[in-house]
Structures are given as C-alpha cells and as structure tokens.
Design a protein around this motif. Structure first.
Motif: not given
Length: 207
Positions: A41-55, A96-98
């Motif tokens: 799911d591209p939306v879920r992948s986007f949200m996962y990377e956007l809210a990545d705690p390490l980032s 950048g993520t968006s």
C-alpha cells in the motif's frame, strides 16, 4: 552554509540510511514461499516513512546541532530559535519524503528496499545495495533509474533554503549531494555488517 558543516550534517543521516534497510510493513518477508498477492500500500508506506522515529530523531539531532552553532545566525538563540531550527529540519524530512513517494506513485515505482536474494558474498551484497539505492522497479519489474529517490533527496535538502535567511540554492544542492553520498555509504555499511545481524528465525529459536 560551509561545506564542513554540511558534511557533518550529512554524516548524521547515516543512521537513517541504515534504518532504511528495514522493509516497510507491507513488504513481503524474504523467507516467504508464498507469492505476494497485492502490491504494498503506497499510502501506508508513505506514512510509515514519514513518521519513522529514527528519521524524526535525526531531525531533532540536526536541529540541535544547528542551534549549537547558531545556524542561521539571524534566528538568534533561546528556546524559540531552537524549536524553529528543529522544525526546519523536520520540514526538510517531510518535503523530501512527500516528493519521493508522490513521484514514485505517479511513475508506478516501488519505494521498498529489495532484499538481495541469492547474495552469497560481501561483494554481492555491496553491489546490490548500491544498485538498489539508485534504481527502482517499474510496473514491468524492470530496473530503472530512481528519479523518486534523487528528487526526494534533493528536495528535502533544498527546501530549508527557502526559509533560511543565509542559504541559497547552491547550499541546498551541496547538502543534497552529501545526503546522496552518505545514504549510499550507509547502505554499503549495512551490507557489509549484515551477516553479523541475527536472522529473525534464528533469534526466535534462541528465545
């Protein structure tokens, strides 16, 4: 922005590059024998990377680093200036993520890390990590240059120059180049150290 400062900031991105080796939640397990029925799911992948705690932690560290050296100087000191600098770094991450995920969706590309199936040596893993950094799979599973990765990286690096009073486009481009280089270095480092990371199945057996 001096090159030395930009280089140090880019080096702080290394943990994020290593963390990027972990596939998104929808990615298939590398040891799975069952074919993937639906694409991630591209939306879920986007949200996962956007809210990545390490980032987000990287944005915090880089913002504190900027505050410690009073960069940009026009923002001064104090708590308000510190939060402004942290928010500036966070804004670069969001933009950048968006851009990366938006362009990937428009081009029909995947943003997931592709496991190195059949890699039996460090050289194989390193080669795969470099190729996988700069390429994506298109709708026909053919490898193509990863415009989403490059565009997202440079967009995230250039974006802060829009609100930094002492930065310009050249500073953003230099920061983008350093970010690409250190992302690649992080991927290569992980490929070298990967045999030292316990496999999920082995860890489960020890438990």
């Amino acid at each position: 922005m001096k090159i030395r400062a930009t280089a140090l900031a880019a080096m702080l991105l290394l943990p994020a590059a290593l963390h990027a080796q972990t596939p998104a939640p929808d990615s298939p397990r590398t040891d799975s024998l069952v074919a993937q029925v639906a694409p991630p799911d591209p939306v879920r992948s986007f949200m996962y990377e956007l809210a990545d705690p390490l980032s987000l932690a990287n944005a915090l560290v880089l913002g504190l680093y900027d505050h410690a050296r009073t960069e940009p100087d026009e923002w001064g000191g104090g708590f308000d200036a510190m939060t402004q600098r942290i928010a500036s770094r966070g804004g670069g991450h969001v933009i950048g993520t968006s851009v990366r995920h938006g362009l990937a969706a428009a081009l029909g590309r995947t943003t997931d890390i592709e496991p190195c199936h059949g890699c039996t040596s460090t050289e194989d893993r390193v080669t795969h990590s470099v190729i996988d950094t700069f390429t994506d799979r298109d709708a026909t599973s053919r490898r193509v240059i990863s415009e989403p990765f490059l565009a997202g990286t440079f967009a995230g690096a250039i974006a802060p120059t829009l609100w930094h009073p002492d930065s310009n486009l050249g500073d953003g481009i230099k920061a983008g180049v350093w970010s690409v280089l250190f992302t690649t270095a992080g991927r290569v480092l992980f490929a070298v150290l990967e045999p030292l990371v316990p496999a999920e199945g082995a860890a489960a057996e020890r438990r």
